[in-house]
Scaffold this active site. Structure first.
Site, short mmCIF file in Angstrom:
data_model
loop_
_atom_site.label_atom_id
_atom_site.label_comp_id
_atom_site.label_asym_id
_atom_site.label_seq_id
_atom_site.Cartn_x
_atom_site.Cartn_y
_atom_site.Cartn_z
N ASP A 168 43.69 31.07 38.97
CA ASP A 168 43.92 32.45 38.57
C ASP A 168 45.36 32.77 39.00
OD1 ASP A 168 43.38 35.23 37.99
OD2 ASP A 168 43.20 35.52 40.15
N ASP A 197 47.00 36.50 39.30
CA ASP A 197 47.09 37.70 40.14
C ASP A 197 46.15 37.58 41.33
OD1 ASP A 197 48.89 38.87 38.41
OD2 ASP A 197 47.36 39.91 37.26
N GLY A 236 40.83 41.11 37.94
CA GLY A 236 40.28 40.15 36.98
C GLY A 236 39.73 40.81 35.73
N ARG A 284 43.05 44.89 30.76
CA ARG A 284 43.79 46.16 30.87
C ARG A 284 42.97 47.34 30.36
NH1 ARG A 284 49.15 45.74 27.75
NH2 ARG A 284 49.22 43.84 29.00
N SER A 287 45.95 38.04 32.27
CA SER A 287 47.08 38.96 32.18
C SER A 287 48.04 38.53 31.08
CB SER A 287 47.83 39.01 33.51
OG SER A 287 49.03 39.74 33.32
N ASN A 302 50.88 39.45 30.93
CA ASN A 302 52.19 39.33 31.59
C ASN A 302 52.33 38.02 32.36
OD1 ASN A 302 53.39 42.04 31.03
ND2 ASN A 302 51.50 42.71 32.00
N ASP A 338 40.43 35.08 43.07
CA ASP A 338 40.34 36.09 44.13
C ASP A 338 39.40 37.24 43.73
OD1 ASP A 338 42.09 37.15 42.13
OD2 ASP A 338 42.69 38.68 43.57
P1 B16 Z 1 47.65 42.73 32.06
P2 B16 Z 1 44.27 37.62 36.62
C1 B16 Z 1 44.26 40.12 35.74
O1 B16 Z 1 44.93 38.96 36.07
C2 B16 Z 1 44.34 41.14 36.87
O2 B16 Z 1 43.58 40.70 37.97
C3 B16 Z 1 43.80 42.46 36.40
O3 B16 Z 1 43.93 43.42 37.44
C4 B16 Z 1 44.57 42.92 35.16
O4 B16 Z 1 44.03 44.15 34.68
C5 B16 Z 1 44.44 41.84 34.09
O5 B16 Z 1 44.95 40.62 34.58
C6 B16 Z 1 45.18 42.19 32.81
O6 B16 Z 1 46.55 42.19 33.09
O7 B16 Z 1 47.47 44.22 31.94
O8 B16 Z 1 48.94 42.33 32.74
O9 B16 Z 1 47.44 42.01 30.75
O10 B16 Z 1 43.62 38.01 37.92
O11 B16 Z 1 43.31 37.13 35.56
O12 B16 Z 1 45.46 36.72 36.80
MG MG Z 2 43.04 37.56 40.21
#
Ligand code: B16
Ligand code: MG
Length: 218
Positions: A9, A11, A46, A49, A118, A120, A172
């Site tokens: 993962d 984030d 996780g 958005r 994410s 991003n 996490d």
């Molecule tokens: P984005 P992961 C997740 O990343 C985050 O934990 C979560 O808080 C967030 O809302 C989601 O990505 C979407 O992210 O808005 O940047 O597309 O934990 O899967 O790496």
């Molecule tokens: Mg995460």
């Protein structure tokens, strides 16, 4: 089973972007006059958005206040704040223990992938200067089912050409642990607030990641 791949993962595992997600949601929530705190933020880890925004609205009894288009626009506004904040990331923000762990795995012929929902993720990996360490980075835009669905972990295993049973997933978030479990992989939980499925291996921080120890599970 023999270990062939590690699926990370992003984030909360490779770097602590959870704090920026928190600050960006907090900024939007403050502007809209909604309550938002660290406890609610924990529920967003996780989670996609748009579903994150739905959780914030639900906590404020405001689920029906906006049309789907308006929700999309507001969630995108949060993303603009987030994108601005993450530009300050540098390789110093890679969490402790991650680089030696990945280096040892790669030296032992183990493939590494990123399973982040994410959108991003590519930019974050670029800022951390670690994109090249991964054999596969799942394209969040192409994954239809967010965690806790196993799709993103199964996509990584398939792209690397391995069975799920030959992969270890590292997460996490509770939603991520459920996704790894449903994918049929061994799960390593880093500082997970457990509310349902427990990780197979429980760690308090990424500094505890140890390649030789993990290999013994496979
Ligand atoms: P984005 P992961 C997740 O990343 C985050 O934990 C979560 O808080 C967030 O809302 C989601 O990505 C979407 O992210 O808005 O940047 O597309 O934990 O899967 O790496
Ligand atoms: Mg995460």
């Amino acid at each position: 089973m023999s270990l062939k791949a590690l699926i990370f993962d992003l984030d909360g595992v490779l770097t602590d972007t959870a704090k920026y997600h928190y600050l960006a949601w907090k900024k939007l929530a403050d502007e809209l006059g909604y309550y938002f705190d660290e406890e609610i933020n924990e529920l967003l880890k996780g989670v996609s958005r748009i579903n994150s925004f739905e959780i914030i609205l639900k906590k404020n009894n405001a689920t029906d206040k906006y049309t789907p288009e308006e929700k999309e626009t507001l969630a995108n506004k949060k993303n603009d704040y987030y994108k601005e904040m993450i530009e300050q990331l540098t390789p110093d923000d890679i969490l402790e223990g991650i680089l030696p762990f990945i280096t040892e795995a790669r030296n032992n012929g183990i493939k590494c992938a990123v399973a982040s929902i994410s959108k991003n993720a590519p930019r974050v990996l670029e800022l951390l200067e670690i994109s090249d360490l991964f054999d596969y980075i799942a394209d969040a835009a192409l994954v239809k089912q967010p965690k806790p669905h196993p799709e993103i972990f199964l996509t990584c295993a398939k792209a690397l050409g391995f069975e799920p049973s030959e992969c270890i997933g590292i997460e996490d978030a509770q939603a991520g642990i459920e996704a790894i479990h449903s994918a049929g992989m061994l799960s390593v939980g880093v500082n997970v607030t457990v509310t349902s499925v427990k990780p197979d291996v429980v760690l308090n921080s990424t500094a505890e990641l140890n390649f030789e120890k993990l290999r013994k599970y496979c």
